[in-house]
Write a protein that holds these residues in place. Structure first.
Motif, PDB file in Angstrom:
ATOM      1  N   GLN A  88     -63.803  -1.129 -62.393  1.00 41.67           N
ATOM      2  CA  GLN A  88     -62.623  -0.276 -62.253  1.00 41.67           C
ATOM      3  C   GLN A  88     -62.986   1.143 -62.673  1.00 41.67           C
ATOM      4  N   ARG A  89     -62.610   2.125 -61.838  1.00 47.10           N
ATOM      5  CA  ARG A  89     -63.013   3.510 -62.051  1.00 47.10           C
ATOM      6  C   ARG A  89     -62.135   4.202 -63.102  1.00 47.10           C
ATOM      7  N   TYR A  90     -62.772   4.900 -64.010  1.00 42.55           N
ATOM      8  CA  TYR A  90     -62.105   5.734 -65.006  1.00 42.55           C
ATOM      9  C   TYR A  90     -62.603   7.165 -64.834  1.00 42.55           C
ATOM     10  N   GLY A  91     -61.676   8.124 -64.886  1.00 39.09           N
ATOM     11  CA  GLY A  91     -62.093   9.508 -64.720  1.00 39.09           C
ATOM     12  C   GLY A  91     -60.929  10.457 -64.659  1.00 39.09           C
ATOM     13  N   LEU A  92     -61.164  11.618 -64.064  1.00 39.52           N
ATOM     14  CA  LEU A  92     -60.178  12.691 -63.965  1.00 39.52           C
ATOM     15  C   LEU A  92     -59.704  12.805 -62.521  1.00 39.52           C
ATOM     16  N   MET A  93     -58.376  12.724 -62.327  1.00 35.21           N
ATOM     17  CA  MET A  93     -57.776  12.844 -61.005  1.00 35.21           C
ATOM     18  C   MET A  93     -57.053  14.186 -60.917  1.00 35.21           C
ATOM     19  N   VAL A  94     -57.509  15.079 -60.042  1.00 26.05           N
ATOM     20  CA  VAL A  94     -56.890  16.395 -59.892  1.00 26.05           C
ATOM     21  C   VAL A  94     -56.007  16.382 -58.652  1.00 26.05           C
ATOM     22  N   ASN A  95     -54.970  17.235 -58.653  1.00 29.97           N
ATOM     23  CA  ASN A  95     -54.025  17.207 -57.552  1.00 29.97           C
ATOM     24  C   ASN A  95     -53.380  18.571 -57.338  1.00 29.97           C
ATOM     25  N   THR A  96     -52.713  18.704 -56.193  1.00 28.84           N
ATOM     26  CA  THR A  96     -51.882  19.865 -55.914  1.00 28.84           C
ATOM     27  C   THR A  96     -50.657  19.389 -55.149  1.00 28.84           C
ATOM     28  N   ASP A  97     -49.577  20.178 -55.239  1.00 26.48           N
ATOM     29  CA  ASP A  97     -48.311  19.838 -54.594  1.00 26.48           C
ATOM     30  C   ASP A  97     -48.280  20.457 -53.193  1.00 26.48           C
ATOM     31  N   LEU A  98     -48.269  19.608 -52.172  1.00 29.38           N
ATOM     32  CA  LEU A  98     -48.280  20.089 -50.789  1.00 29.38           C
ATOM     33  C   LEU A  98     -46.951  20.720 -50.385  1.00 29.38           C
ATOM     34  N   ILE A  99     -45.852  20.311 -51.005  1.00 28.53           N
ATOM     35  CA  ILE A  99     -44.554  20.896 -50.672  1.00 28.53           C
ATOM     36  C   ILE A  99     -44.521  22.362 -51.053  1.00 28.53           C
ATOM     37  N   HIS A 110     -47.900  -1.290 -60.698  1.00 27.85           N
ATOM     38  CA  HIS A 110     -48.413  -2.067 -59.572  1.00 27.85           C
ATOM     39  C   HIS A 110     -49.641  -2.880 -59.976  1.00 27.85           C
ATOM     40  N   THR A 111     -49.666  -4.145 -59.551  1.00 24.17           N
ATOM     41  CA  THR A 111     -50.845  -4.998 -59.744  1.00 24.17           C
ATOM     42  C   THR A 111     -51.635  -5.001 -58.442  1.00 24.17           C
ATOM     43  N   ASN A 112     -52.799  -4.385 -58.470  1.00 29.55           N
ATOM     44  CA  ASN A 112     -53.596  -4.199 -57.255  1.00 29.55           C
ATOM     45  C   ASN A 112     -54.385  -5.449 -56.894  1.00 29.55           C
ATOM     46  N   TRP A 113     -54.629  -5.586 -55.621  1.00 34.78           N
ATOM     47  CA  TRP A 113     -55.607  -6.561 -55.177  1.00 34.78           C
ATOM     48  C   TRP A 113     -56.991  -6.104 -55.610  1.00 34.78           C
ATOM     49  N   ILE A 114     -57.913  -7.017 -55.611  1.00 39.01           N
ATOM     50  CA  ILE A 114     -59.264  -6.706 -56.059  1.00 39.01           C
ATOM     51  C   ILE A 114     -59.870  -5.608 -55.179  1.00 39.01           C
ATOM     52  N   GLY A 115     -60.376  -4.570 -55.818  1.00 41.81           N
ATOM     53  CA  GLY A 115     -60.996  -3.467 -55.100  1.00 41.81           C
ATOM     54  C   GLY A 115     -60.044  -2.362 -54.712  1.00 41.81           C
ATOM     55  N   MET A 116     -58.720  -2.554 -54.917  1.00 39.07           N
ATOM     56  CA  MET A 116     -57.741  -1.526 -54.572  1.00 39.07           C
ATOM     57  C   MET A 116     -57.270  -0.815 -55.844  1.00 39.07           C
ATOM     58  N   ASP A 117     -56.738   0.392 -55.674  1.00 35.25           N
ATOM     59  CA  ASP A 117     -56.314   1.172 -56.834  1.00 35.25           C
ATOM     60  C   ASP A 117     -55.110   2.045 -56.456  1.00 35.25           C
ATOM     61  N   VAL A 138     -56.083   6.661 -49.591  1.00 30.29           N
ATOM     62  CA  VAL A 138     -56.258   6.678 -48.137  1.00 30.29           C
ATOM     63  C   VAL A 138     -57.734   6.698 -47.749  1.00 30.29           C
ATOM     64  N   PHE A 139     -58.565   7.319 -48.563  1.00 27.15           N
ATOM     65  CA  PHE A 139     -60.022   7.273 -48.426  1.00 27.15           C
ATOM     66  C   PHE A 139     -60.600   7.098 -49.824  1.00 27.15           C
ATOM     67  N   LYS A 140     -61.899   6.874 -49.897  1.00 27.75           N
ATOM     68  CA  LYS A 140     -62.536   6.663 -51.190  1.00 27.75           C
ATOM     69  C   LYS A 140     -62.268   7.841 -52.115  1.00 27.75           C
ATOM     70  N   ASN A 141     -61.568   7.588 -53.233  1.00 27.59           N
ATOM     71  CA  ASN A 141     -61.223   8.566 -54.269  1.00 27.59           C
ATOM     72  C   ASN A 141     -60.162   9.589 -53.842  1.00 27.59           C
ATOM     73  N   HIS A 162     -54.378  13.980 -54.173  1.00 29.28           N
ATOM     74  CA  HIS A 162     -55.166  13.789 -55.391  1.00 29.28           C
ATOM     75  C   HIS A 162     -56.607  13.442 -55.029  1.00 29.28           C
ATOM     76  N   TYR A 163     -57.517  13.844 -55.918  1.00 26.61           N
ATOM     77  CA  TYR A 163     -58.912  13.414 -55.787  1.00 26.61           C
ATOM     78  C   TYR A 163     -59.401  12.950 -57.155  1.00 26.61           C
ATOM     79  N   LEU A 164     -59.975  11.757 -57.182  1.00 24.81           N
ATOM     80  CA  LEU A 164     -60.478  11.175 -58.416  1.00 24.81           C
ATOM     81  C   LEU A 164     -61.958  11.473 -58.581  1.00 24.81           C
TER      82      LEU A 164
END
Length: 237
Positions: free
Chosen positions: A32-43, A105-112, A171-174, A221-223
């Motif tokens: 399971q990935r741990y790290g920093l997720m950065v984001n911006t508001d598209l609205i 949310h409880t994810n399926w294996i490999g999902m986040d 939607v894509f990796k990270n 967001h990008y992790l």
């Protein structure tokens, strides 16, 4: 009789070992990935591009503390022209919000993916400029009395708390897209003589009859993974 006891004991030990082996077979380990997720508001970016009376941005970050808990914060700025026909006020300023989210949310294996609830405490510093207002003329014979004083109110501030709920999907990796709604409660604000804080950056338009407000965001967001933890998850038979 002694042989019967030995036989029963042997069967019990065998069943115990077999159940332990089955338990080991019915679980799976994954990273399971741990790290920093950065984001911006598209609205906010969309409003800046499409609306004449608004300019603004927001950037944020989440840091994964545990499997379910993330520490969160946002930093942004707003420049909004409040125009109600008889009153025109330009408000500009910056804000900061800090808090966290919990992923239910409880994810399926490999999902986040996320189905989350969260909390923020917000602080804004801003200023208003009274661009134009219309004095009410009861007699329709005279033209409207429009005045443009250009009066400024500076060094203002406000604080609030907000509760939020939303979803995020990888939607894509990270790379994630998210949608959230916010219920806000204005706790303190600068007092002005014969004037109201019509807009607070980060909080949005205020309400004369209530300290509650609402907001929503559409985020990307990008992790950036920093490390990973091995998670064991049971598999239903």
């Amino acid at each position: 009789m002694k042989k019967l006891y030995i036989y029963i004991f042997s069967i019990s030990v065998f069943c115990l070992l077999a159940s332990q082996a089955t338990a080991q077979q019915d679980s799976i380990s994954y990273k399971q990935r741990y790290g920093l997720m950065v984001n911006t508001d598209l609205i906010k970016l969309g409003r800046t591009a499409l609306e004449e009376n608004y300019k603004g941005f927001e950037v944020g970050a989440d840091f994964r503390l545990t499997e379910k808990i993330w520490l969160s914060g946002e930093l942004g700025a707003d420049d909004y022209l409040f125009d109600e026909g008889n009153l025109m006020v330009n408000s500009t300023g910056a804000y900061f919000k800090a808090g966290g989210i919990y992923n239910f949310h409880t994810n399926w294996i490999g999902m986040d993916n996320f189905l989350f609830g969260g909390f923020r405490a917000g602080f804004a510093t801003f200023s208003h400029t009274l661009e134009e207002f219309t004095v009410t003329v009861r007699d329709g014979f005279f033209p409207p009395d429009i005045r443009t004083p250009g009066t400024s109110f500076n060094n203002l501030n406000a604080t609030w708390v907000e509760f939020m709920a939303g979803v995020r999907a990888e939607v894509f990796k990270n790379l994630y897209l998210g949608l959230n709604i916010q219920l806000k409660f204005l706790t303190t604000q600068s007092d002005l003589n014969n004037f109201d804080n019509l807009f607070v950056p980060g909080y949005n338009i205020t309400n004369d009859t209530s300290s509650f407000g609402f907001g929503f965001g559409y985020t990307i967001h990008y992790l950036f993974p920093i490390y990973s933890k091995t998670i064991k998850q049971a598999i239903d038979n």
